[in-house]
Write a protein that holds these residues in place. Structure first.
Motif, mmCIF file in Angstrom:
data_model
loop_
_atom_site.group_PDB
_atom_site.id
_atom_site.type_symbol
_atom_site.label_atom_id
_atom_site.label_comp_id
_atom_site.label_asym_id
_atom_site.label_seq_id
_atom_site.Cartn_x
_atom_site.Cartn_y
_atom_site.Cartn_z
ATOM 1 N N THR A 92 -0.507 0.612 7.968
ATOM 2 C CA THR A 92 0.642 -0.221 8.315
ATOM 3 C C THR A 92 0.919 -1.242 7.230
ATOM 4 O O THR A 92 0.004 -1.759 6.594
ATOM 5 C CB THR A 92 0.413 -0.951 9.649
ATOM 6 O OG1 THR A 92 -0.797 -1.713 9.563
ATOM 7 C CG2 THR A 92 0.304 0.030 10.808
ATOM 8 N N LEU A 93 2.199 -1.517 7.026
ATOM 9 C CA LEU A 93 2.587 -2.531 6.045
ATOM 10 C C LEU A 93 2.132 -3.902 6.500
ATOM 11 O O LEU A 93 2.128 -4.214 7.692
ATOM 12 C CB LEU A 93 4.106 -2.524 5.854
ATOM 13 C CG LEU A 93 4.638 -1.385 4.992
ATOM 14 C CD1 LEU A 93 6.138 -1.227 5.179
ATOM 15 C CD2 LEU A 93 4.303 -1.635 3.527
ATOM 16 N N THR A 94 1.734 -4.733 5.543
ATOM 17 C CA THR A 94 1.280 -6.084 5.811
ATOM 18 C C THR A 94 1.622 -6.958 4.607
ATOM 19 O O THR A 94 2.144 -6.471 3.612
ATOM 20 C CB THR A 94 -0.247 -6.102 6.090
ATOM 21 O OG1 THR A 94 -0.631 -7.397 6.544
ATOM 22 C CG2 THR A 94 -1.054 -5.705 4.871
ATOM 23 N N PRO A 121 5.707 -10.430 2.617
ATOM 24 C CA PRO A 121 5.655 -9.452 3.704
ATOM 25 C C PRO A 121 5.952 -8.034 3.223
ATOM 26 O O PRO A 121 6.693 -7.834 2.255
ATOM 27 C CB PRO A 121 6.735 -9.944 4.678
ATOM 28 C CG PRO A 121 7.653 -10.777 3.855
ATOM 29 C CD PRO A 121 6.816 -11.363 2.747
ATOM 30 N N ASN A 122 5.355 -7.048 3.912
ATOM 31 C CA ASN A 122 5.586 -5.621 3.639
ATOM 32 C C ASN A 122 5.349 -5.258 2.180
ATOM 33 O O ASN A 122 6.085 -4.466 1.595
ATOM 34 C CB ASN A 122 7.006 -5.226 4.067
ATOM 35 C CG ASN A 122 7.221 -5.421 5.541
ATOM 36 O OD1 ASN A 122 6.341 -5.164 6.345
ATOM 37 N ND2 ASN A 122 8.396 -5.906 5.905
ATOM 38 N N SER A 123 4.286 -5.815 1.588
ATOM 39 C CA SER A 123 3.984 -5.575 0.177
ATOM 40 C C SER A 123 2.563 -5.066 -0.036
ATOM 41 O O SER A 123 2.058 -5.073 -1.149
ATOM 42 C CB SER A 123 4.199 -6.859 -0.615
ATOM 43 O OG SER A 123 5.557 -7.244 -0.543
ATOM 44 N N TYR A 130 -0.688 -2.440 2.240
ATOM 45 C CA TYR A 130 -0.991 -1.616 3.405
ATOM 46 C C TYR A 130 -2.347 -1.993 3.978
ATOM 47 O O TYR A 130 -3.285 -2.320 3.247
ATOM 48 C CB TYR A 130 -0.984 -0.124 3.043
ATOM 49 C CG TYR A 130 0.398 0.468 3.062
ATOM 50 C CD1 TYR A 130 0.956 0.915 4.246
ATOM 51 C CD2 TYR A 130 1.153 0.552 1.906
ATOM 52 C CE1 TYR A 130 2.243 1.442 4.279
ATOM 53 C CE2 TYR A 130 2.427 1.078 1.920
ATOM 54 C CZ TYR A 130 2.962 1.517 3.112
ATOM 55 O OH TYR A 130 4.232 2.029 3.144
ATOM 56 N N SER A 138 6.229 -1.948 -2.051
ATOM 57 C CA SER A 138 7.281 -2.897 -1.688
ATOM 58 C C SER A 138 8.113 -2.307 -0.548
ATOM 59 O O SER A 138 9.235 -1.866 -0.735
ATOM 60 C CB SER A 138 8.141 -3.243 -2.902
ATOM 61 O OG SER A 138 8.554 -2.070 -3.575
ATOM 62 N N GLY A 139 7.489 -2.267 0.636
ATOM 63 C CA GLY A 139 8.140 -1.743 1.828
ATOM 64 C C GLY A 139 7.909 -0.258 2.061
ATOM 65 O O GLY A 139 8.290 0.264 3.094
ATOM 66 N N ASN A 140 7.270 0.422 1.106
ATOM 67 C CA ASN A 140 7.016 1.855 1.240
ATOM 68 C C ASN A 140 5.943 2.267 0.241
ATOM 69 O O ASN A 140 5.432 1.439 -0.498
ATOM 70 C CB ASN A 140 8.310 2.654 1.006
ATOM 71 C CG ASN A 140 8.923 2.357 -0.343
ATOM 72 O OD1 ASN A 140 8.261 2.417 -1.377
ATOM 73 N ND2 ASN A 140 10.208 2.017 -0.349
#
Length: 105
Positions: free
Chosen positions: A54-56, A63-65, A67, A35-37
């Motif tokens: 990269t986050l995708t 979003p950002n959930s 890699y 979740s963002g990291n």
């Protein structure tokens, strides 16, 4: 070029004699919700170090959930969180996209 996106959660759990439960908590070593990291959400501090991935968006479009990996040298290094364990389970949601090798495995 191959891309692999890990979605939802990557969970490492030490095998135990307990029966299966709907939510894994007994013997949990690390859990990664992305979740963002790549931080460990189990409370054990086994955070991942992202190298190139990269986050995708995940499979639900959040979003950002998840890699995305280039299939060459991207990785998330989780260190020695499993060192010393003879038996353990790893679980992951994986979506392959692009060309996938056809060689024998």
């Amino acid at each position: 070029m191959r891309k692999i996106a890990l979605t939802l959660a990557l969970v490492f759990s030490v095998a135990s004699g307990a029966g299966a439960t709907p939510v894994i908590t007994n013997g949990l070593v690390a859990a990664y919700e992305f979740s963002g990291n790549a931080n460990d959400v189990s409370g054990n501090g086994n955070n991942g170090a992202v190298n190139g991935a990269t986050l995708t968006a995940d499979r639900f479009g959040n979003p950002n959930s998840a890699y995305s990996f280039d299939g060459v040298d991207d990785r998330i290094h989780v260190g020695g969180s499993l060192a010393g364990f003879d038996d353990y389970t790893q679980a992951a949601w994986v979506k392959l996209s692009g060309a996938v090798g056809t060689g024998s495995r």
